[in-house]
Motif scaffolding. Sequence first.
Motif, PDB file in Angstrom:
ATOM      1  N   HIS A  61      -9.242   0.115  26.329  1.00 30.48           N
ATOM      2  CA  HIS A  61      -9.789   0.815  24.620  1.00 30.48           C
ATOM      3  C   HIS A  61      -8.990   1.773  24.687  1.00 30.48           C
ATOM      4  O   HIS A  61      -9.283   2.184  23.234  1.00 30.48           O
ATOM      5  N   GLY A  62      -8.169   2.245  25.267  1.00 30.74           N
ATOM      6  CA  GLY A  62      -7.272   3.153  25.287  1.00 30.74           C
ATOM      7  C   GLY A  62      -8.152   4.664  24.600  1.00 30.74           C
ATOM      8  O   GLY A  62      -7.519   5.595  23.323  1.00 30.74           O
ATOM      9  N   ARG A  63      -9.399   4.831  25.155  1.00 32.44           N
ATOM     10  CA  ARG A  63      -9.796   6.043  24.744  1.00 32.44           C
ATOM     11  C   ARG A  63      -9.485   7.369  25.504  1.00 32.44           C
ATOM     12  O   ARG A  63      -9.292   7.285  26.940  1.00 32.44           O
ATOM     13  N   ARG A  64      -9.286   8.237  24.925  1.00 35.50           N
ATOM     14  CA  ARG A  64      -9.647   9.775  26.282  1.00 35.50           C
ATOM     15  C   ARG A  64     -10.632   9.930  26.477  1.00 35.50           C
ATOM     16  O   ARG A  64     -11.917  10.748  25.188  1.00 35.50           O
ATOM     17  N   THR A  65     -10.976   9.634  27.962  1.00 36.04           N
ATOM     18  CA  THR A  65     -12.415   9.788  28.486  1.00 36.04           C
ATOM     19  C   THR A  65     -12.383  10.472  29.551  1.00 36.04           C
ATOM     20  O   THR A  65     -11.325  11.522  30.694  1.00 36.04           O
ATOM     21  N   VAL A  66     -13.139  11.305  29.677  1.00 36.08           N
ATOM     22  CA  VAL A  66     -13.929  12.856  30.185  1.00 36.08           C
ATOM     23  C   VAL A  66     -14.956  12.166  31.015  1.00 36.08           C
ATOM     24  O   VAL A  66     -15.924  11.788  30.120  1.00 36.08           O
ATOM     25  N   VAL A  67     -15.177  11.645  32.624  1.00 36.18           N
ATOM     26  CA  VAL A  67     -15.844  12.064  33.727  1.00 36.18           C
ATOM     27  C   VAL A  67     -16.433  13.021  34.065  1.00 36.18           C
ATOM     28  O   VAL A  67     -15.776  13.875  34.449  1.00 36.18           O
ATOM     29  N   LEU A  68     -17.839  13.400  33.522  1.00 37.90           N
ATOM     30  CA  LEU A  68     -18.460  14.224  34.949  1.00 37.90           C
ATOM     31  C   LEU A  68     -19.124  13.711  35.903  1.00 37.90           C
ATOM     32  O   LEU A  68     -20.519  12.968  35.223  1.00 37.90           O
ATOM     33  N   THR A  69     -18.739  14.818  36.972  1.00 36.97           N
ATOM     34  CA  THR A  69     -19.743  13.460  38.018  1.00 36.97           C
ATOM     35  C   THR A  69     -20.392  14.424  37.999  1.00 36.97           C
ATOM     36  O   THR A  69     -20.076  15.737  38.588  1.00 36.97           O
ATOM     37  N   ARG A 125     -14.543   9.825  49.263  1.00 41.46           N
ATOM     38  CA  ARG A 125     -13.684   9.386  49.423  1.00 41.46           C
ATOM     39  C   ARG A 125     -13.344   8.754  47.627  1.00 41.46           C
ATOM     40  O   ARG A 125     -12.012   8.442  47.658  1.00 41.46           O
ATOM     41  N   LEU A 126     -14.427   8.336  47.440  1.00 42.85           N
ATOM     42  CA  LEU A 126     -14.265   8.201  45.753  1.00 42.85           C
ATOM     43  C   LEU A 126     -13.991   9.533  44.893  1.00 42.85           C
ATOM     44  O   LEU A 126     -13.018   9.297  43.798  1.00 42.85           O
ATOM     45  N   ALA A 127     -14.762  10.270  45.258  1.00 46.11           N
ATOM     46  CA  ALA A 127     -13.989  12.032  44.700  1.00 46.11           C
ATOM     47  C   ALA A 127     -12.344  11.909  44.704  1.00 46.11           C
ATOM     48  O   ALA A 127     -11.650  12.606  43.530  1.00 46.11           O
ATOM     49  N   GLN A 128     -11.630  11.720  46.171  1.00 47.18           N
ATOM     50  CA  GLN A 128     -10.587  11.890  46.488  1.00 47.18           C
ATOM     51  C   GLN A 128     -10.148  10.723  45.349  1.00 47.18           C
ATOM     52  O   GLN A 128      -8.481  11.030  45.092  1.00 47.18           O
ATOM     53  N   SER A 129      -9.960   9.885  45.301  1.00 42.82           N
ATOM     54  CA  SER A 129      -9.883   7.956  44.935  1.00 42.82           C
ATOM     55  C   SER A 129      -9.721   9.055  43.525  1.00 42.82           C
ATOM     56  O   SER A 129      -8.389   8.074  42.176  1.00 42.82           O
ATOM     57  N   LEU A 130      -9.901   9.484  42.786  1.00 45.10           N
ATOM     58  CA  LEU A 130      -9.804  10.300  40.925  1.00 45.10           C
ATOM     59  C   LEU A 130      -9.547  11.574  41.732  1.00 45.10           C
ATOM     60  O   LEU A 130      -8.899  12.327  40.464  1.00 45.10           O
ATOM     61  N   GLY A 131      -9.130  11.459  42.915  1.00 47.66           N
ATOM     62  CA  GLY A 131      -8.000  13.557  42.465  1.00 47.66           C
ATOM     63  C   GLY A 131      -9.259  14.161  42.250  1.00 47.66           C
ATOM     64  O   GLY A 131      -8.908  15.915  41.903  1.00 47.66           O
ATOM     65  N   LEU A 132      -9.987  14.513  42.976  1.00 51.20           N
ATOM     66  CA  LEU A 132     -10.687  15.516  42.526  1.00 51.20           C
ATOM     67  C   LEU A 132     -11.436  15.657  44.152  1.00 51.20           C
ATOM     68  O   LEU A 132     -12.068  16.415  44.983  1.00 51.20           O
ATOM     69  N   THR A 133      -9.825  16.360  44.803  1.00 56.99           N
ATOM     70  CA  THR A 133      -9.853  17.343  45.606  1.00 56.99           C
ATOM     71  C   THR A 133     -10.493  18.538  45.737  1.00 56.99           C
ATOM     72  O   THR A 133     -11.471  18.998  47.097  1.00 56.99           O
ATOM     73  N   GLU A 134     -10.355  19.079  44.476  1.00 59.80           N
ATOM     74  CA  GLU A 134     -11.439  20.463  45.113  1.00 59.80           C
ATOM     75  C   GLU A 134     -12.068  20.506  43.932  1.00 59.80           C
ATOM     76  O   GLU A 134     -11.813  20.196  42.534  1.00 59.80           O
ATOM     77  N   ALA A 194     -11.338  13.486  35.124  1.00 54.15           N
ATOM     78  CA  ALA A 194     -12.392  13.594  35.846  1.00 54.15           C
ATOM     79  C   ALA A 194     -12.606  15.097  36.095  1.00 54.15           C
ATOM     80  O   ALA A 194     -12.003  15.898  36.429  1.00 54.15           O
ATOM     81  N   MET A 195     -13.821  15.331  36.728  1.00 59.20           N
ATOM     82  CA  MET A 195     -14.512  16.657  36.843  1.00 59.20           C
ATOM     83  C   MET A 195     -16.362  16.255  38.077  1.00 59.20           C
ATOM     84  O   MET A 195     -16.178  15.749  37.720  1.00 59.20           O
ATOM     85  N   MET A 196     -15.722  17.365  38.825  1.00 57.52           N
ATOM     86  CA  MET A 196     -17.038  17.613  39.350  1.00 57.52           C
ATOM     87  C   MET A 196     -17.567  18.875  39.075  1.00 57.52           C
ATOM     88  O   MET A 196     -17.111  19.825  38.434  1.00 57.52           O
ATOM     89  N   LEU A 197     -19.059  19.327  38.852  1.00 57.50           N
ATOM     90  CA  LEU A 197     -20.117  19.980  38.438  1.00 57.50           C
ATOM     91  C   LEU A 197     -20.352  20.743  39.591  1.00 57.50           C
ATOM     92  O   LEU A 197     -20.196  21.069  40.997  1.00 57.50           O
ATOM     93  N   HIS A 206     -14.348   3.098  47.020  1.00 52.71           N
ATOM     94  CA  HIS A 206     -14.100   4.222  46.824  1.00 52.71           C
ATOM     95  C   HIS A 206     -12.442   4.294  46.468  1.00 52.71           C
ATOM     96  O   HIS A 206     -12.136   4.764  46.983  1.00 52.71           O
ATOM     97  N   ASP A 207     -12.243   3.236  45.542  1.00 51.84           N
ATOM     98  CA  ASP A 207     -11.062   3.086  44.804  1.00 51.84           C
ATOM     99  C   ASP A 207     -11.181   2.811  43.861  1.00 51.84           C
ATOM    100  O   ASP A 207     -11.497   2.544  42.730  1.00 51.84           O
ATOM    101  N   VAL A 208     -10.010   3.239  42.982  1.00 48.19           N
ATOM    102  CA  VAL A 208      -9.858   2.596  41.537  1.00 48.19           C
ATOM    103  C   VAL A 208      -9.777   1.232  41.278  1.00 48.19           C
ATOM    104  O   VAL A 208     -10.616   0.527  40.144  1.00 48.19           O
TER     105      VAL A 208
END
Lengths: 371, 325
Positions: A38-46, A52-61, A83-86, A356-358
Motif C-alpha cells: 500500500h506504499g505507506r510510510r509505516t513504523v511498527v512499535l514492538t 529471531r523475528l527481531a533480527q529479521s527486522l534488523g532490531l539487533t539493538e 521498526a523499533m523495540m520499546l 521468523h523472517d520477512v
Amino acid sequence: MDRILADRGVRIIVCCGSGGVGKTTTAAAIALRAAERHGRRTVVLTIDPARRLAQSLGLTELDNTPRQVKGIDAEESGGELHAMMLDMKRTFDEVVLAHTDPARATEIFANPFYQAMSSTFSGTQEYMAMEKLGQLHARGEWDLIVVDTPPSRSALDFLDAPARLSRFLDGRMLRLLLAPARAGGRSMFSLVTASLGMFSRVVQKVLGAQLLTDLGGFVAALDSMFGGFRQRAEQTYRILQARETAFLLVAAPEPDAVREAAYFAKRLGEERMPLAGLVLNRVHRTTVEGLSAEQSLAAADELDRAGGNEATADALRIHAALAEQAVREQRVAAVFTDAHPSVPTVEVAAQPADVHDVDGLRTVGDALSRP
Amino acid sequence: MRANEQVPGQVNPAWPARLHVVTGKGGTGKTTVAAALALALAAGGHRTLLAEVEGRQGIAELFGLGPLPYEERKVAGTADGGEVRALAVDPELALLEYLDMFYRLGAAGRALRKFGAIDFATTIAPGLRDVLLTGKVKEATTRTAERRRVYHAVVLDAPPTGRIGRFLNVTAETARLAKVGPIKTQSENVAAFLRSPMTSVHVVTLLEEMPVQETVDAIADLDGLGIPVGKVIVNGTRPPLLADAKVNQAELRRGLAAAGLPTDRATVAGLYDEAKAHLTRRELEESLRVELAELDRPIVELPTLTSGVDRAGLDTLAADLLGTH
C-alpha cells in the motif's frame, strides 16, 4: 485487512489481546504489508519480539528509536517500513527529562523509588507503550503507526494501566501519606485522617524511616511533573478514541484468549474506541472435508489390524486429530462471534513452523488479507 | 521447620519439595498443569493447596467455580480420600493480615483499605507486594496443626516466565527500599525458604519456539538467583505419528483403497499435505526437544487433552506427572 491498510485516514493500528496469541507477529505482518502493498510510510512499535523475528527486522539493538527495515519489497509501492523495540526504562527517563530540568532529573534518576517504579511497576510497560505511541504520532513522520501491546495477563491492562499510573503520579495519595495531618482537609472523616496518620506510622515502623525519606525525595523531585503525566496520558487516550485509530483484536482459538478478546471488544465499545476486527491466529483447518474424524480413526485401526499400510494409518490419524481440533476451535471462536456478530473476523491458518523472517510475515499478511 | 516436627507421609521421591512453583510462558497451560500437580500430590489421601497470586481467578475458572475468596477451600477430592484446597492470595488482604500480626489495626485497617492506602502501598513498592504474596505461600507451606503439616504439599500457579525471577527474588526488591524493620526480616526469611530444598520451580512449556526460549531464559535466571529449579514440563505433546518420516501419494492411495475410503485426487493430496505439515512441525518439535534436553533437567511430557480440560483430563495429566499410567 487490505481495506483498512488502503484507507489513508487510518493512521494508527493497535494490536491487542492476551499474551501468547501472536500479537507481535501480526503487528509486524500488517506493517510489512502496509509498506509493500500500500506504499505507506509505516513504523511498527514492538514490545517483546522473539529474538529471531527481531533480527529479521534488523532490531539487533535496543536503542528506542525506529530503524528502517532493509530488504523488503517496496520499490514499486514507494512504501517504507521502520521498526523499533520499546525500551521501557529509557522511555520513562525521556519523559522525566522532557518535564524537568537536568539537575532535578538526575535527582529523580538516583532515587530508589524511581528505579523500582521505572523498571517494575506493573503498569509501566503499558504506560510507556502509550507514551511512545504519542511520541511517534507527534513526530508526524509516518503515515501509519502499528503498535504491538505489552504481554499483559489481561488485554485490558493496556487501557487501564496508564490511567492508574498517572493517577498514582498525580500525587494526591503521596501527599496524603507524607503529610497526614494537613492532607485530610476539612471534608474528610476524622477516622480516615486518623487511619492515615497511623498508616504512615505503621509504614514507618514496618518499612523503616529511610523509606519515607526516599519517598519524600521522590515526591519533591517529581512535584514539578505532576499534571504533566496525567495530561500526556489523557492526550494519548484521546488519540486512541479518534477516527484515525483502528483497534485489531488478536486471539488464538483457545477459550482464555477468546474470552479475553470478547471482554476487550465490550470495553472498546464502552470507551467509544473503534474496533476494526478480530484476527483469529493459528487456526487449524482440514482440506479433506469429506472424511470425518471417526471414519478416519476407524479406518486407521482397520489398516493396522490388516497390516502393511502403516503410513496411511498414521496419515489418517493425523487427519483425525486435525479435524477434531478444527471442530473444537470453531466452537471456541463462536463464543466471540456470537457475542459480537458485527465485528469482522479474519482467520490465519496455523503455520507448520514458527514465523521468523520477512517471507513468513508476508505469508501471514496474505492470510490476513484473504477475503 | 523444627526438628521435632512429624512428617505425615513422606514426600513423593519424584517430587521431593514441599512448595512447587509452576511457571511458564502465557498460554502454555501452567494453571492446568499446576492443578494436575496438586491433584497428583493429593493422591494417597493427602491434602494439598493450590494457590494463585495474580488475581486471575484461573483456578476457579478451571474447576468451574465462582470467584474464590481469600480463604482456603476444597475444590477437588481424590478417590483415595485426598483433597485439593485452593487459595487466591490477594496482596491487600495479605498485607492487612500481616499488619494485624504485628499491630492491632481493627477498624482503622478496614478504613485504610477503603481509602486505597493498601493498594497504594503495594503499588509503590512492587517488591513489597511480592514479599507479601510469597510470604503467604510460605506460611501455608510450613503451617502445622498439632505438630502435623496442614498441607502435604503446596502448588503455586506462579507469574509467567517473564516475571518469575523478579517475583521470587523478593529480597533484592525490598532490600532496595526497606533497609531495616520487620519487612526486611520477613523478606529475608522468605528468600531463604525459596532457596531451600523445600522449594522447587517447575517450568511449563510447549514445543514451540517462544515458550522454549523463555524456558531456557527463566532457568538461567533462576539458576543465577540460586533458586532451585525442578522439572521442565512439556505440555500439549502429540503421539509420534509417522515415526519413520516418510509418506508418498501412491502409498496413501493404496492404503485408502485398502480401507475402503475415497481415493480421489483431492482426498489423497489433502491427506498428503496434512501429513507433510505434520512432519515439518515434528521436525521443529524434535529440535526444540534437543534444546530442552540440553538444559539437563528432568523432563515430563504431558499429552494434549483432546476432549478439553475437565476433571477426567486433569486426572490423566496427574497420572502422567506421577508416572503411574
